[in-house]
Write a protein that holds these residues in place. Structure first.
Motif, PDB file in Angstrom:
ATOM      1  N   THR A 290       0.832  -1.208   0.000  1.00 23.00           N
ATOM      2  CA  THR A 290       0.000   0.000   0.000  1.00 23.00           C
ATOM      3  C   THR A 290       0.865   1.255   0.000  1.00 23.00           C
ATOM      4  O   THR A 290       2.027   1.202   0.410  1.00 23.00           O
ATOM      5  N   THR A 291       0.287   2.361  -0.449  1.00 14.54           N
ATOM      6  CA  THR A 291       0.989   3.654  -0.369  1.00 14.54           C
ATOM      7  C   THR A 291       0.467   4.474   0.815  1.00 14.54           C
ATOM      8  O   THR A 291       0.785   5.649   0.953  1.00 14.54           O
ATOM      9  N   LYS A 292      -0.316   3.843   1.674  1.00 14.07           N
ATOM     10  CA  LYS A 292      -0.893   4.554   2.822  1.00 14.07           C
ATOM     11  C   LYS A 292       0.047   4.463   4.030  1.00 14.07           C
ATOM     12  O   LYS A 292       0.451   3.378   4.439  1.00 14.07           O
ATOM     13  N   PHE A 293       0.375   5.615   4.587  1.00 11.90           N
ATOM     14  CA  PHE A 293       1.206   5.639   5.796  1.00 11.90           C
ATOM     15  C   PHE A 293       0.323   5.332   7.000  1.00 11.90           C
ATOM     16  O   PHE A 293      -0.578   6.092   7.321  1.00 11.90           O
ATOM     17  N   ALA A 294       0.589   4.214   7.648  1.00 16.54           N
ATOM     18  CA  ALA A 294      -0.225   3.834   8.818  1.00 16.54           C
ATOM     19  C   ALA A 294       0.482   2.686   9.534  1.00 16.54           C
ATOM     20  O   ALA A 294       1.436   2.106   9.021  1.00 16.54           O
ATOM     21  N   GLN A 295       0.005   2.395  10.746  1.00 19.27           N
ATOM     22  CA  GLN A 295       0.478   1.221  11.475  1.00 19.27           C
ATOM     23  C   GLN A 295      -0.705   0.278  11.686  1.00 19.27           C
ATOM     24  O   GLN A 295      -1.846   0.724  11.735  1.00 19.27           O
TER      25      GLN A 295
END
Length: 370
Positions: A290-295
């Motif tokens: 994914t290109t989503k910044f998250a934890q």
């Protein structure tokens, strides 16, 4: 947005070269372009407030690969290709150190260790191939790369021997990017942040670029967005998110060096009397593509568990901070550095080795323009 005459004249007119991405590749590309074409007007567009992606989100390993990773690469690459990959990482790191100097990087060659879990027979495989790989890499290092060491750091639930690589190092990637940005700006290279390139098209020998803020034209376009390359329709690059955490300072921390665990899917190091620990995307590859910044709880809980049971088994610690970065990967490890059309070039797919090869890829990208 309506720009003034002055803004258009000073920033958005007569742009020779536009680089998308102000990470390690983009900045090195711009610096090399400036060196080759001193009078060129060079523009770097960055989607984040800081160099977003992987350049300042990583673990700061110099990183040319653990023994098990090299063995894994040999399943999909020839010996010649693997030799080339390692050689490029060594040369790229040398170029980075020459460009900025070890002081600006806070570079320390403390060595790299590969750890093996108790229930895994990977150590035995690595030991059976160690001499063969050392022989393969001997022309690069002129010395034995991989040796055996006992568990001097008293980690738990792992085999009593590590495989040690004396050539591995670590650095401060925040300082690295700050120094590269300063160098670029001193050369008159313009960097604009919070600008997302949405589309581009070729028209009569120039490129029209549409961003989330404005449109403009440039003579040549260099794409250095790595994990985000697919958003600009560059094929054969997939995003891969890496999650990281760091502890609060630990008194008398005895762990020094860079460490790989479980085929390199987990990695940790010392920094400022803390442990920085990342990895775990193998727990759920699909979600981490994914290109989503998250934890995610799945990965973060596993990282904390390994800290408690394996890395810091008898030491109290607190987590200070968590983040994630986006790498660019594919089914081949070689970076994609190529001309896409008459006026568009790309340097992407660094495969998690950006610190090692980013300087070289940036230079190669600029050198595509003769």
């Amino acid at each position: 947005m309506n720009f003034s005459y002055w803004e258009i004249k000073s920033w958005l007119a007569n742009i020779d070269f536009t680089v998308v991405g102000s990470g390690i590749v983009g900045l090195n590309c711009a610096l090399q372009l400036k060196s080759k074409f001193p009078k060129a007007n060079i523009f770097i567009l960055e989607k984040g407030i800081l160099p977003q992606g992987a350049s300042t989100k990583n673990a700061g390993f110099a990183c040319f690969g653990s023994l098990s990773e090299i063995l894994e690469d040999l399943k999909n690459h020839t010996e010649e290709e693997v030799f080339g990959l390692v050689k490029k990482r060594v040369e790229g790191l040398k170029l980075l150190r020459q460009t900025l100097g070890d002081g600006k990087l806070d570079y320390q060659q403390l060595g790299g260790y590969e750890l093996f879990t108790q229930h895994d027979d990977l150590l035995e495989l690595c030991l059976s191939k160690k001499d063969e790989i050392n022989n393969l890499l001997a022309p690069i290092f002129k010395s034995e790369v991989f040796t055996l060491k006992e568990n001097i750091f008293k980690f738990k639930n792992i085999k009593k021997h590590y495989i040690f690589n004396a050539f591995e190092g670590q650095l401060d990637t925040g300082k690295m990017m700050e120094a590269l940005l300063n160098k670029a700006q001193k050369k008159g290279i313009k960097v604009l942040n919070n600008i997302n390139v949405e589309d581009f098209s070729e028209d009569n020998g120039s490129i029209k670029i549409r961003t989330n803020q404005f449109e403009f034209s440039t003579s040549k376009l260099f794409v250095a967005t790595n994990g985000f390359a697919s958003q600009l329709n560059i094929p054969n690059v997939k995003p891969a998110r890496a999650q990281v955490l760091i502890t609060k300072p630990i008194k008398n921390l005895h762990i020094k060096g860079t460490f790989h665990l479980d085929r390199g899917y987990y990695y940790f190091r010392n920094i400022d009397n803390r442990i920085l620990f990342g990895g775990g995307r193998n727990l759920d590859f699909k979600t981490e593509e994914t290109t989503k910044f998250a934890q995610t709880d799945l990965v973060q809980n596993k990282l904390e568990e390994l800290l408690r049971t394996t890395i810091l088994p008898n030491i109290g610690f607190e987590i200070d901070h968590r983040w994630s970065g986006i790498m660019g990967v594919g089914n081949q490890k070689k970076a994609v550095v190529k001309q896409l059309s008459d006026n568009v070039f790309c340097g992407v797919r660094l495969g998690g080795m950006g610190v090692a090869i980013g300087s070289l890829v940036g230079r190669e990208l600029a050198d595509l323009l003769h």
